[in-house]
Design a protein around this motif. Structure first.
Motif, short mmCIF file in Angstrom:
data_model
loop_
_atom_site.label_atom_id
_atom_site.label_comp_id
_atom_site.label_asym_id
_atom_site.label_seq_id
_atom_site.Cartn_x
_atom_site.Cartn_y
_atom_site.Cartn_z
N VAL A 177 1.11 -1.52 0.22
CA VAL A 177 0.11 0.23 0.67
C VAL A 177 0.67 1.53 -0.35
CG1 VAL A 177 -1.49 1.04 1.12
CG2 VAL A 177 -1.46 -1.20 1.44
N ARG A 178 0.30 2.44 -1.11
CA ARG A 178 1.37 2.75 -1.24
C ARG A 178 0.46 4.69 -0.19
NH1 ARG A 178 0.56 -0.32 -4.73
NH2 ARG A 178 0.57 1.37 -6.15
N VAL A 179 1.46 5.39 0.08
CA VAL A 179 0.08 7.07 0.23
C VAL A 179 1.52 8.73 -0.24
CG1 VAL A 179 -1.38 8.91 1.63
CG2 VAL A 179 -0.90 5.83 1.96
N ASN A 180 0.93 9.15 -1.48
CA ASN A 180 1.72 9.87 -1.71
C ASN A 180 1.09 11.45 -2.47
OD1 ASN A 180 4.21 8.40 -2.60
ND2 ASN A 180 3.33 7.05 -3.48
N SER A 181 1.78 12.12 -1.65
CA SER A 181 0.95 13.59 -2.47
C SER A 181 1.53 14.00 -3.92
CB SER A 181 1.16 14.56 -1.76
OG SER A 181 2.61 14.82 -1.04
N ILE A 182 0.85 14.65 -4.73
CA ILE A 182 1.35 15.45 -5.56
C ILE A 182 1.14 16.79 -5.48
CG2 ILE A 182 0.53 15.82 -8.32
CD1 ILE A 182 1.38 12.67 -7.65
N LEU A 183 2.11 17.65 -6.09
CA LEU A 183 2.16 19.47 -6.15
C LEU A 183 1.93 19.84 -7.10
CD1 LEU A 183 3.77 17.97 -3.23
CD2 LEU A 183 4.82 19.95 -2.96
N PRO A 184 1.16 20.07 -7.51
CA PRO A 184 1.11 21.43 -8.81
C PRO A 184 1.23 22.25 -8.66
CG PRO A 184 -1.37 20.20 -8.32
CD PRO A 184 -0.17 19.98 -6.85
N GLY A 185 1.81 22.82 -9.97
CA GLY A 185 1.71 24.87 -9.47
C GLY A 185 0.44 24.91 -9.92
N PRO A 186 0.21 26.67 -10.92
CA PRO A 186 -0.63 26.73 -10.90
C PRO A 186 -1.24 26.23 -11.85
CG PRO A 186 0.85 29.02 -10.38
CD PRO A 186 1.59 27.22 -10.01
N THR A 187 -2.56 25.73 -12.36
CA THR A 187 -2.64 25.31 -12.94
C THR A 187 -4.28 25.91 -13.67
OG1 THR A 187 -1.83 23.09 -11.98
CG2 THR A 187 -3.45 22.53 -13.33
N TRP A 188 -4.49 25.76 -15.23
CA TRP A 188 -5.11 26.68 -16.11
C TRP A 188 -6.09 25.60 -15.87
CZ3 TRP A 188 -5.43 31.33 -16.87
CH2 TRP A 188 -6.36 31.63 -17.93
N GLN A 225 7.21 29.18 -16.80
CA GLN A 225 6.56 30.49 -17.00
C GLN A 225 5.52 31.12 -17.53
OE1 GLN A 225 7.80 34.42 -15.80
NE2 GLN A 225 8.38 32.67 -14.99
N ARG A 226 4.40 29.23 -17.25
CA ARG A 226 3.30 29.56 -18.47
C ARG A 226 2.33 28.44 -17.42
NH1 ARG A 226 2.29 24.53 -18.99
NH2 ARG A 226 4.36 23.41 -19.94
N PHE A 227 1.44 28.82 -17.20
CA PHE A 227 0.41 27.56 -16.50
C PHE A 227 0.53 25.95 -16.62
CE2 PHE A 227 -2.41 31.62 -15.57
CZ PHE A 227 -2.40 31.47 -13.98
N VAL A 228 0.03 25.31 -15.83
CA VAL A 228 0.43 23.64 -15.85
C VAL A 228 -0.62 23.48 -16.78
CG1 VAL A 228 0.65 21.22 -15.08
CG2 VAL A 228 1.78 23.57 -14.27
N GLN A 229 -0.88 22.78 -17.35
CA GLN A 229 -2.03 22.18 -17.95
C GLN A 229 -2.37 20.84 -16.94
OE1 GLN A 229 -3.96 23.31 -20.28
NE2 GLN A 229 -2.18 25.02 -20.17
N HIS A 251 5.67 14.17 -4.33
CA HIS A 251 5.41 14.52 -6.47
C HIS A 251 5.63 16.17 -6.77
CE1 HIS A 251 6.99 10.58 -6.29
NE2 HIS A 251 6.01 10.80 -5.81
N ARG A 252 6.17 16.76 -6.73
CA ARG A 252 6.16 18.29 -7.80
C ARG A 252 6.36 18.59 -8.80
NH1 ARG A 252 11.57 21.19 -5.39
NH2 ARG A 252 11.17 22.01 -7.00
N ILE A 253 5.03 19.21 -9.30
CA ILE A 253 4.33 19.26 -10.86
C ILE A 253 3.84 20.81 -10.82
CG2 ILE A 253 2.04 18.08 -10.78
CD1 ILE A 253 3.14 17.85 -13.71
N GLU A 254 5.61 21.77 -10.31
CA GLU A 254 4.76 23.00 -10.34
C GLU A 254 5.74 23.67 -11.05
OE1 GLU A 254 7.92 23.87 -8.41
OE2 GLU A 254 8.21 22.38 -9.56
N GLY A 255 6.30 23.52 -12.34
CA GLY A 255 7.31 24.25 -13.73
C GLY A 255 8.56 24.61 -12.73
#
Length: 262
Positions: A177-188, A225-229, A251-255
């Motif tokens: 069993v796994r528990v993870n988090s996702i960290l988006p940046g500004p997303t359109w 320098q843009r919004f994440v989709q 896990h970061r996906i914040e550009g």
């Protein structure tokens, strides 16, 4: 790449639009069975209709601030089998000065952004542990590690999601069993677009000018320098949820907004 998700049962909360809907679509494209969720029947019906050509998708409306409705959503999903993956995506945001935030504002944000994930995980994590298999994804934000002064209330709830993630992950030791988090940046998302449309109207300026100015003034450290989709975030959600080696991680996906090597 085959992520091994064919016929897995996935429950995505807050999936009527935005990142949640994009994640539901990405899971369907991987051959998973998906339960979508929204606040209203109309939202859920429209989502199911839009995604059904892609695979096996059902849905149910629920207000996850109400424990009985959260339990009903869990029961609806479990009627279709063991929930293999839970994506706690429900969340709200707003821009409001710190001094104007009432106790009621703070409690509302915690109830929606944090307690919804607590309620859903409390119902499903024990069963995953009993089976020795399962995956939970908690949607946090780059604001959880780089709090935004104009959104202190939102930022604090996302920091709480990081603590919740690691704390639950500690309960999974020795299992699959796994528990993870996702960290988006500004997303359109639709909500962000509506906010910027209103801002452009208020300032009497073109939307593109307002958006470009946002990254120059509010997020100058962004490397893209843009919004994440939403689709970009969705792909990370699906990939991390399928990984059998990632556990307790953020896990970061914040550009590149967060200036850190970790």
């Amino acid at each position: 790449m085959d992520l091994g998700l064919k016929d897995k049962l996935v429950l995505v909360t807050g999936s009527g639009s935005g990142i949640g809907k994009a994640a539901a679509q990405a899971y369907l494209e991987e051959g998973a069975r998906v339960v979508v969720h929204g606040l209203t029947n109309e939202e859920v019906t429209a989502c199911v209709a839009g995604l059904s050509p892609l695979g096996d998708v059902t849905g149910r409306a629920a207000d996850l601030t109400k424990p009985e409705e959260a339990d009903a959503l869990v029961a609806f999903a479990q009627d279709q089998g063991d929930v293999d993956i839970l994506v706690n995506n429900v969340g709200i945001f707003s821009v409001k000065p710190f001094a104007e935030l009432s106790d009621a504002d703070w409690m509302r944000y915690f109830d929606i952004n944090v307690m919804s994930a607590v309620r859903m995980s409390r119902a499903l994590l024990p069963e995953m542990l009993e089976r020795g298999e399962g995956s939970i994804i908690n949607m946090a934000s780059e604001a959880g590690v780089k709090p935004l002064p104009q959104m202190v209330h939102y930022s604090v709830t996302k920091t709480a999601m990081l603590g919740l993630t690691r704390g639950m992950a500690e309960l999974t030791k020795g299992t699959r069993v796994r528990v993870n988090s996702i960290l988006p940046g500004p997303t359109w998302t639709e909500g962000v677009e509506a906010y910027f449309d209103g801002l452009a109207e208020q300032k009497g300026a073109p939307l593109t000018e307002i958006v470009d100015g946002y990254f120059q003034s509010d997020e100058p450290t962004s490397l893209i320098q843009r919004f994440v989709q939403p689709e970009e975030v969705a792909r990370m959600i699906v990939t991390i949820s399928a990984s059998t080696a990632s556990n307790g991680a953020a896990h970061r996906i914040e550009g590149g907004i967060v200036r850190s090597i970790l």
